[in-house]
Each structure stands twice: as structure tokens, then as C-alpha cells.
Scaffold this motif. Structure first.
Motif, PDB file in Angstrom:
ATOM      1  N   LYS A 253      27.369  47.657   1.741  1.00 28.91           N
ATOM      2  CA  LYS A 253      27.591  47.411   3.109  1.00 28.91           C
ATOM      3  C   LYS A 253      27.853  45.778   3.343  1.00 28.91           C
ATOM      4  O   LYS A 253      28.527  45.528   4.031  1.00 28.91           O
ATOM      5  CB  LYS A 253      26.553  47.995   4.031  1.00 28.91           C
ATOM      6  N   LEU A 254      27.600  45.138   2.322  1.00 31.13           N
ATOM      7  CA  LEU A 254      27.610  43.806   2.311  1.00 31.13           C
ATOM      8  C   LEU A 254      28.871  43.064   1.851  1.00 31.13           C
ATOM      9  O   LEU A 254      29.072  41.898   2.031  1.00 31.13           O
ATOM     10  CB  LEU A 254      26.497  42.996   1.715  1.00 31.13           C
ATOM     11  N   ILE A 255      29.617  43.922   1.307  1.00 27.36           N
ATOM     12  CA  ILE A 255      30.937  43.298   0.698  1.00 27.36           C
ATOM     13  C   ILE A 255      31.721  42.774   1.809  1.00 27.36           C
ATOM     14  O   ILE A 255      32.181  43.395   2.714  1.00 27.36           O
ATOM     15  CB  ILE A 255      31.863  44.717  -0.067  1.00 27.36           C
ATOM     16  N   PRO A 256      32.215  41.577   1.387  1.00 28.89           N
ATOM     17  CA  PRO A 256      32.720  40.956   2.407  1.00 28.89           C
ATOM     18  C   PRO A 256      34.116  41.435   2.910  1.00 28.89           C
ATOM     19  O   PRO A 256      35.033  41.854   2.149  1.00 28.89           O
ATOM     20  CB  PRO A 256      32.828  39.341   2.028  1.00 28.89           C
ATOM     21  N   GLY A 257      34.461  41.198   4.343  1.00 26.17           N
ATOM     22  CA  GLY A 257      35.692  41.532   4.770  1.00 26.17           C
ATOM     23  C   GLY A 257      36.223  43.258   4.714  1.00 26.17           C
ATOM     24  O   GLY A 257      37.395  43.495   5.222  1.00 26.17           O
ATOM     25  N   ILE A 258      35.413  44.006   4.240  1.00 24.24           N
ATOM     26  CA  ILE A 258      35.828  45.400   3.932  1.00 24.24           C
ATOM     27  C   ILE A 258      34.708  46.131   4.121  1.00 24.24           C
ATOM     28  O   ILE A 258      33.564  46.145   3.716  1.00 24.24           O
ATOM     29  CB  ILE A 258      36.780  45.634   2.998  1.00 24.24           C
ATOM     30  N   GLN A 259      34.903  47.611   4.309  1.00 20.01           N
ATOM     31  CA  GLN A 259      33.866  48.617   4.729  1.00 20.01           C
ATOM     32  C   GLN A 259      33.910  49.686   3.724  1.00 20.01           C
ATOM     33  O   GLN A 259      34.863  50.563   4.132  1.00 20.01           O
ATOM     34  CB  GLN A 259      33.765  49.098   6.160  1.00 20.01           C
TER      35      GLN A 259
ATOM     36  N   ASN B 132      26.158  47.718  11.213  1.00 18.43           N
ATOM     37  CA  ASN B 132      26.779  46.891  10.144  1.00 18.43           C
ATOM     38  C   ASN B 132      26.000  45.648   9.823  1.00 18.43           C
ATOM     39  O   ASN B 132      25.809  44.875  10.668  1.00 18.43           O
ATOM     40  CB  ASN B 132      27.948  46.642  10.333  1.00 18.43           C
ATOM     41  N   PRO B 133      25.377  45.342   8.535  1.00 21.03           N
ATOM     42  CA  PRO B 133      24.503  44.319   8.396  1.00 21.03           C
ATOM     43  C   PRO B 133      25.260  42.845   8.355  1.00 21.03           C
ATOM     44  O   PRO B 133      24.682  41.680   8.193  1.00 21.03           O
ATOM     45  CB  PRO B 133      23.665  44.631   6.986  1.00 21.03           C
ATOM     46  N   LYS B 134      26.838  43.089   8.439  1.00 18.98           N
ATOM     47  CA  LYS B 134      27.342  41.786   8.435  1.00 18.98           C
ATOM     48  C   LYS B 134      27.751  41.356   9.865  1.00 18.98           C
ATOM     49  O   LYS B 134      28.243  40.048  10.257  1.00 18.98           O
ATOM     50  CB  LYS B 134      28.823  42.015   7.763  1.00 18.98           C
ATOM     51  N   MET B 180      24.444  35.765   9.719  1.00 22.54           N
ATOM     52  CA  MET B 180      24.758  37.243   9.408  1.00 22.54           C
ATOM     53  C   MET B 180      23.237  37.974   9.622  1.00 22.54           C
ATOM     54  O   MET B 180      22.359  37.311   9.225  1.00 22.54           O
ATOM     55  CB  MET B 180      25.348  37.577   8.148  1.00 22.54           C
ATOM     56  N   PHE B 182      22.111  40.239   8.105  1.00 24.94           N
ATOM     57  CA  PHE B 182      21.450  40.337   6.672  1.00 24.94           C
ATOM     58  C   PHE B 182      20.842  39.444   6.120  1.00 24.94           C
ATOM     59  O   PHE B 182      19.705  39.376   5.728  1.00 24.94           O
ATOM     60  CB  PHE B 182      22.571  41.143   5.626  1.00 24.94           C
TER      61      PHE B 182
END
Lengths: 361, 396
Positions: A253-259, B132-134, B180, B182
Motif C-alpha cells: 500500500k505504500l508504493i508511492p504514486g500508485i495503488q 490509505n496509509p499514504k 504521511m 504511515f
């Protein structure tokens, strides 16, 4: 019984898929926190020894499945009894893996869906795969496994920006105790579960390359596991890694910029599906061999039904499950994974020795 | 006959697949959910939690894209409950469709609630599978989250997106502390690390009855926490000093006095790269907090008339920049040591990593050790380029 053909590449991917199973999202060594990589490597070495035992048993008894070997070594009565216990173990293993697959799906993706429904949906696919025969299962796996490896690599690479190497430290803070404990669990789950493959090993085409292929696959699976584990540790940190129900899901879920976190679920369907298929296959195959039947298809649906029910009954909740796996399940698997195989190996070696002595005379 | 049967089975299979593959059990159409983009949390007078949600109206977002549609694209609702999840469900007494949190971008926490501790209320956001953890977390300084979320925006269709894009300006304005969800949770769980969160506050408005806009608020500054309780604030300039040490400055402007001309003249240095390194040394039982900052900058603006492009003068400028950064950093670390006694830099974590045995002895009174430790600040800065001109234009 009809002849089954399996190439070395197919066995290679089969072992990788089987080992990844559901363990890839559970992160088997998470309890050792920042030293989980070390615990993992120790467990991996232990698993290598077990694999050595299993492969040697197959090589010493060429062309024979586990049931044949058991019947031959322990005699008709005891051989049958031990085989029945093994059949139970295969079914139970499939059920436990299946339940964890269901728990993941319900926790992460479908919170309001009954777990039974998800389990039955996967199990229908598995039943179809097993009915179609080992060859079909193995060929499908050969197609899917490269995709899985690609997906896992993508996940690990796209998180590189989030890696914090301080999460490896401090080294050995809790001492060796927890590491060894986690490593022992790691030997049993998933490496010791390779015992199921004794039902599959005899069908490989080039029997002389069995040892090489299985070890290569074991190393490849270990590297893949390590990539997953290190990715989770470096992105989440030791504290989060320990408390997360499914670390892989949070790090995806933490991958930046994309889900793209559902990719983790996709990998789980592939590897979990393969593992359950092989366990089911081993169970029905063993039953048909015990009963000296040519066709195992009749048993597929009953056995899948039993697996579904056991997976529901085996424990009440996720929390029960996570406590039960490292404590009771490992103790329970110990005789199946270590004691009986070691006895088999010793007897096989002894027989071979006495035979060669006779020959020598 | 057999062929017909087979066809029939295949047909049934296809029908079955349509049902099991077309959606999950609790399938909700996008038109049947309300999409939350921002959540606000406050403490009410009778000690319950007030949840404020900014919900998107997708049809209006679409209509406003093509212009000429004045209706607001979001609607804001509030509800109360003993805990966050209860408030989330209670909001359904006024919102007609089930709230979907998958697109939550922003969590605003009111000052009053933050002073009582934030870890209890963040548990829901960590546990729920939709969140969303972001998402970004921000503290409403001197106001309530409810008021912040009620503000409208003239630049963006959705006000919450306006606030999050302001936070993302931190790459150019190192006075914004973007956090963030997270990262916040991870820092909270680290040993020897107190947390900081960015701040949103309302600036003075002209007319009292004017509608509050996001443009009337600013997101600069930092809220300082001790454990999980808010203890105080850093102003925008202090925030920059903090971010320099925390290695979070990507680019920013630092004004330094011109070393050559009379008082009051300044030169603006644009920091293009900066690296902050923290370390802890232990010498004879004394803890030394060592901070190293490396900054690389260009000349961005000059007020004086003198030509400053010579090697010696460049060095003088770099010295000035060193002093400016050092002063900034020192001020902040003194505040955190003496005023708040809060280890916002995570020096305790470094001790834990570097000296695990020593950490076991001192972890219970780390606050005391931290606030009495010696600080050693080293700044090395380089000024690389003067820009398009090497001398300012002045009337001759």
C-alpha cells in the motif's frame, strides 16, 4: 495408472510455488523483528537439510511414491496405518493453507464476505485442477510462476525508495533465543512441508537430475522469500513488521504514486492455489494407491469437501490461528516432517547397504 | 445426446462464472457510496469525539470541470461518538450513502484533541482496511478540524485536495512539515523518537462575516509532540531549522546579510541540495548529539551593489550561510531540549541502534539525558552559481 510426465523446469517452478504458498504474505520470521532475516536464513538452512533427506529417500527408492515406500519399509499393516496418518496430514495441511488464504482475503479485501464462500471458490478451482491431472496442474503452474516472480520483484523494486537500512539495527538486541525459536518454526513452516512433494518426485522425467533441480528451486525460493522479507522489514521497520497482520499488504500500500496492493492478493491466489492443489493431489493419490485403484478422480470431490470443512473447523479466529501455527502446528508436524522421514532414510540406506553387500559377495 | 449434455454443462458453467467473478460479496456501485476525501477529528465539550468528513459529489466535480457551475463539489458532515469508529457509523444518520474511505487524502486533528493524545484516535485509521496509509496528517492550530474542513477553495474543486497540494509544496518551501499517516505511525512506534506533525492555521481575515477559504489558511509551522501528546509549536522559521536537521529539505531560500555593504542589505541563497546527518557520541559517559549539515546553494537575489563574484567573497558568503543555518538549527534544538524536552529528531533511536546496551540503562530517563546533552553542530555550505548575471544592475 496412466503415465505422468513432468519436466525439470516444471518441477523447479512447482517447488517454488509450493514453498511460497501462503507463507509469502505471512512473513514467517516476523517475530524476530530486526533480526528476522537471520532467523529466516537459519530456518532456510534447516529446511535444506530436510530437503536433502526427502530427495535421498526418493533416490534410494526410485520410481516410488511415499505410500509405496511406506508399505515396503513398514510392512503391509503398519505401512497402511502410517500412510493413512500421512493422508490425514496432507488433508490437514491443505486445510490450514486454505484457511489462511481465506483469512487474508477477508481481512484485506472482502471484509463482509463469509470466509466459507471465498474458500469454496478457490477450492472449486483446485478440485478442477486436481481432476485434470498432475500434468495439467504442473503446466499451469509453469505458466503462472514466472508472472508471480515478476510481480514480487516489481513490488520489491518499486519500494526501494522507502527502504531504510537502519531497520536492520540493532543487531541481536534480544539475543539468540527468539531468533532460534523463529528459525525452528521456519524450518517446519514452510520448508518441512516439502514432504508432500514425495508424492510428486517420482514422476520427474530425468530422475538423475532430481537432486540438482530441487536444490536449485529451493535456493530460488529462498532468495525470493528473502527479497519479500527484507522488503517488508526495510519499509515497515521492526515494530510495524511484528504487529502487522499481513506485512506484505501494508508495504504494497505504500508504493508511492500508485495503488497496486491487490497484486499481493493475486500472488497469493497463484502460490496458495498451487500449494493446496499439490496437497490435495497428494492426498487423493495416496488414497488411490492404498486402495490399489487406477483412477483417483472419484476421491477428488469428497476430499475437497473434507478440506473445506476442516479449514473452517481448524480454528475460530485469525488470532487463534497465528498463535496456533508456531506453537501447536509445528509440534504436530514434527513427526511427519522429521521423525518418519529419518526412519525411512535410515532403513532405505540400510537396505541398500545390505543389498550391495550381497551383490558384492 | 452426450454432446448436448456437454454443451449444457458448459453453458451452466458460464452462467455460474458470471455470478462469482463479477464482483465481491459486499459490492457497492460507485454511485451508492459517498467518497470521503478528508476526515477531521475534534474533542467536543462532553468528552466525545467529533468526526467531520468532507464528502465528494462526483457529479459536481465533473460539471465544474467544464466551467460555469457554482455549487460546491463537496459537502461536509459531522457526527459524534465515544470512539472514532462509532462516530464513523453515526454519521450515517445524516449521510445517505455508506462512506467509502479508500480515497481519504487528509486527516485533520483539532488542537484540543491533539493535546490529549493522538494514538488512540489513529488506531482506527491504522486498522481499517480501506484507509490509505499514504494519507497526510495535519494539526489544526488554534482552531478545530471542523472549521478547517468547512473552508472552501477557489483554486481547487475539492478543498481537501487544495490542502494536500499545499502540503506537497514542501519540496520548494521548507517551512511545511508534510507527514504521511504511515510515517507518523512508524515514528510513534520507534523507541526514542518523538513525533512532529505539520500545522494548519487560520490567518487574520479582513471581514468577520466573510466565508472562510483555504487560501485564508497557511500550512507552515510544526506541532511538537511528546509521546503522543501535543506540547507546543515551532514557528515557520524554526520549522526550517528542524527540517534541515531531519534531512527533509529539498529546496528553499535562506536570506543572509550581505557581508560587504552596509547594514540591512541582504542576499538570498537558494538551497538546491541539503543533507542533514544526526549522530550520537558518548565520551566519558557524556552524551554528545552531533549534527552535520551540508548545504549547496545558488545566489538567487542580491540587494547590494557590490560585485561578489570572487573566490574570497564567495567563501565569505558561504561562511555567512553557515552561520545563518547554524543559528537556525541551534535555536530549534534548544527549544526542543529545554522548552519541550521532546526528542523530535530521534536521537534516542540512534542511541538505541548504536549503543543497545547503554540504551537499556538510560531509556527510562532519556528525556532528562536528551535535554542535558551537549550539542555539536557542523555546517558546511557551498555556493555554486550566481545565476544569469554576475553583478547586480544599479543606476550609475
Amino acid at each position: 495408472m496412466k503415465k505422468i510426465e513432468m519436466s525439470n523446469t516444471q518441477l523447479f517452478f512447482l517447488i517454488i510455488g509450493f514453498l511460497l504458498g501462503t507463507t509469502s504474505v505471512l512473513n514467517p520470521a516476523a517475530a524476530a523483528q530486526q533480526d528476522s532475516w537471520l532467523a529466516f536464513i537459519l530456518g532456510w538452512i534447516g529446511g535444506l537439510l530436510l530437503l536433502l533427506i526427502y530427495v535421498s529417500i526418493t533416490i534410494l527408492n526410485p520410481g516410488k511414491t511415499l505410500v509405496d515406500i511406506l508399505l515396503e519399509t513398514f510392512g503391509k499393516f503398519f505401512g497402511t496405518v502410517v500412510s493413512i496418518i500421512y493422508i490425514w496430514y496432507f488433508i490437514h495441511l491443505a486445510a490450514v493453507v486454505l484457511r489462511f488464504f481465506g483469512e487474508y482475503m477477508v481481512t484485506v479485501l472482502y471484509p463482509e464476505t463469509p470466509v466459507v464462500f471465498i474458500i469454496i471458490c478457490l477450492m472449486l478451482g483446485v478440485a478442477y485442477a486436481v481432476r485434470s491431472g498432475l500434468e495439467v496442474t504442473v503446466r499451469t503452474n509453469e505458466l503462472l510462476m514466472p508472472i508471480l516472480i515478476l510481480l514480487e520483484t516489481t513490488l520489491s523494486l518499486s519500494l526501494i525508495g522507502m527502504y531504510n537500512f537502519n531497520h536492520f539495527l540493532p543487531f541481536l538486541e534480544q539475543g539468540f533465543g527468539p531468533i532460534l525459536k523463529t528459525a525452528l518454526t521456519g524450518v517446519m513452516v514452510p520448508y518441512g512441508e516439502n514432504i508432500v512433494l514425495l508424492m510428486v518426485f517420482p514422476f520427474i522425467n530425468k530422475k538423475e537430475e532430481l537432486r540438482k533441480t530441487s536444490f536449485l528451486a529451493f535456493i530460488a525460493a529462498g532468495v525470493l522469500f528473502l527479497a519479500i522479507l527484507v522488503r517488508d522489514l526495510l519499509t515497515l521497520g521492526p515494530e510495524m513488521l511484528k504487529k502487522a497482520s499481513f506485512p506484505s499488504d501494508i508495504s504494497a500500500k505504500l508504493i508511492p504514486g500508485i495503488q497496486i496492493d491487490p497484486i499481493v492478493a493475486a500472488t497469493l491466489v497463484i502460490s496458495g492455489g498451487i500449494k493446496i492443489s499439490i496437497c490435495t493431489y497428494a492426498a487423493v493419490m495416496a488414497i488411490s494407491q492404498l486402495l490399489k485403484l487406477d483412477d483417483y478422480n472419484v476421491f477428488v470431490l469428497p476430499v475437497t469437501a473434507i478440506i473445506v470443512s476442516i479449514s473452517i473447523w481448524s480454528y475460530d479466529s485469525y488470532i487463534h490461528g497465528v498463535q496456533w501455527i508456531p506453537q501447536e502446528w509445528t509440534m504436530y508436524s514434527f513427526p511427519f516432517q522429521v521423525i518418519i522421514p529419518v526412519i525411512l532414510l535410515v532403513i532405505s540406506l540400510f537396505k541398500r547397504y545390505s543389498k550391495s553387500k550381497e551383490h558384492f559377495r | 445426446m452426450k454432446k448436448a449434455l456437454k454443451k449444457c454443462i458448459i453453458f451452466l458453467n458460464i452462467c455460474f462464472l458470471i455470478f462469482i467473478t463479477s464482483g465481491c460479496w459486499n459490492n457497492h456501485d460507485i454511485t451508492d457510496v459517498s467518497i470521503a476525501v478528508a476526515a477531521g477529528l475534534d474533542k467536543t465539550e462532553d468528552d466525545t469525539i467529533e468526526l467531520t468528513l468532507q464528502l465528494v459529489k462526483p457529479a459536481v466535480v465533473r460539471a465544474r470541470k467544464y466551467g460555469g457551475f457554482e455549487e460546491s463539489a463537496v459537502s461536509v458532515f459531522s457526527s459524534t461518538g465515544d470512539m472514532v469508529f462509532q462516530a464513523v457509523r453515526n454519521i450515517l444518520s445524516s449521510v445517505n450513502k455508506k462512506v467509502y474511505f479508500g480515497h481519504l487524502q487528509l486527516i485533520v486533528i483539532g488542537e484540543e484533541l491533539a493535546r490529549e493524545g493522538i494514538s488512540d484516535i489513529l488506531d482506527f485509521f491504522e486498522r481499517d482496511h480501506e484507509i490509505n496509509p499514504k494519507a497526510y496528517v495535519i494539526i489544526a492550530k488554534g482552531t478545530t478540524a471542523r472549521k478547517v474542513l468547512h473552508a472552501n477553495s477557489k483554486l481547487e474543486t475539492i478543498p481537501a485536495i487544495h490542502i494536500t497540494s499545499l502540503l506537497e509544496n514542501d519540496i520548494a518551501l521548507p517551512k511545511i512539515n508534510k507527514k504521511m499517516l504511515f510515517d507518523l505511525l512508524r515514528e510513534t512506534s520507534h523507541k526514542g523518537h518523538d513525533i512532529t506533525i505539520g500545522v494548519i492555521e487560520i490567518e487574520e481575515k479582513d471581514g468577520a462575516d466573510k466565508e472562510l477559504l483555504v487560501g485564508d489558511m497557511k500550512v507552515t509551522g510544526t506541532a511538537v509532540f511528546k509521546k503522543d501528546k501535543l506540547v507546543g509549536w515551532l514557528d515557520p522559521a524554526e520549522t526550517r531549522g528542524y527540517l534541515l536537521v531531519a534531512d527533509k529539505v529539498k529546496s528553499g531560500i535562506i536570506n543572509i546579510p550581505d557581508p560587504l555593504t552596509e547594514e540591512g542589505r541582504k542576499i538570498a541563497i537558494e538551497i538546491i541540495r541539503s543533507r542533514g546527518k544526526r549522530d550520537v557520541l558518548i565520551q566519558d559517559g557524556h552524551i554528545i548529539l552531533s549534527i552535520e549539515i551540508e548545504a549547496i546553494g545558488n545566489i538567487g537575489e542580491q540587494q547590494s551593489v557590490k560585485d561578489i563574484i570572487t573566490i574570497e567573497k564567495g567563501k565569505m558568503l558561504a561562511e555567512q550561510l553557515n552561520d545563518a543555518i547554524k543559528k537556525n538549527v541551534k535555536e530549534v534544538i534548544e527549544i526542543s531540549q529545554k522548552k519541550f524536552k521532546s526528542d523530535i529528531y530521534g536521537f534516542g533511536q540512534i542511541v538505541h541502534i548504536k549503543y543497545p546496551d547503554y540504551w537499556k540503562q538510560i531509556k527510562d530517563n532519556w528525556d532528562y539525558e536528551f535535554s542535558n546533552a551537549t550539542v555539536d553542530i557542523q555546517v558546511t555550505s557551498t555556493i555554486k552559481r550566481p545565476g544569469l548575471i554576475t553583478q547586480p544592475t544599479r543606476p550609475q
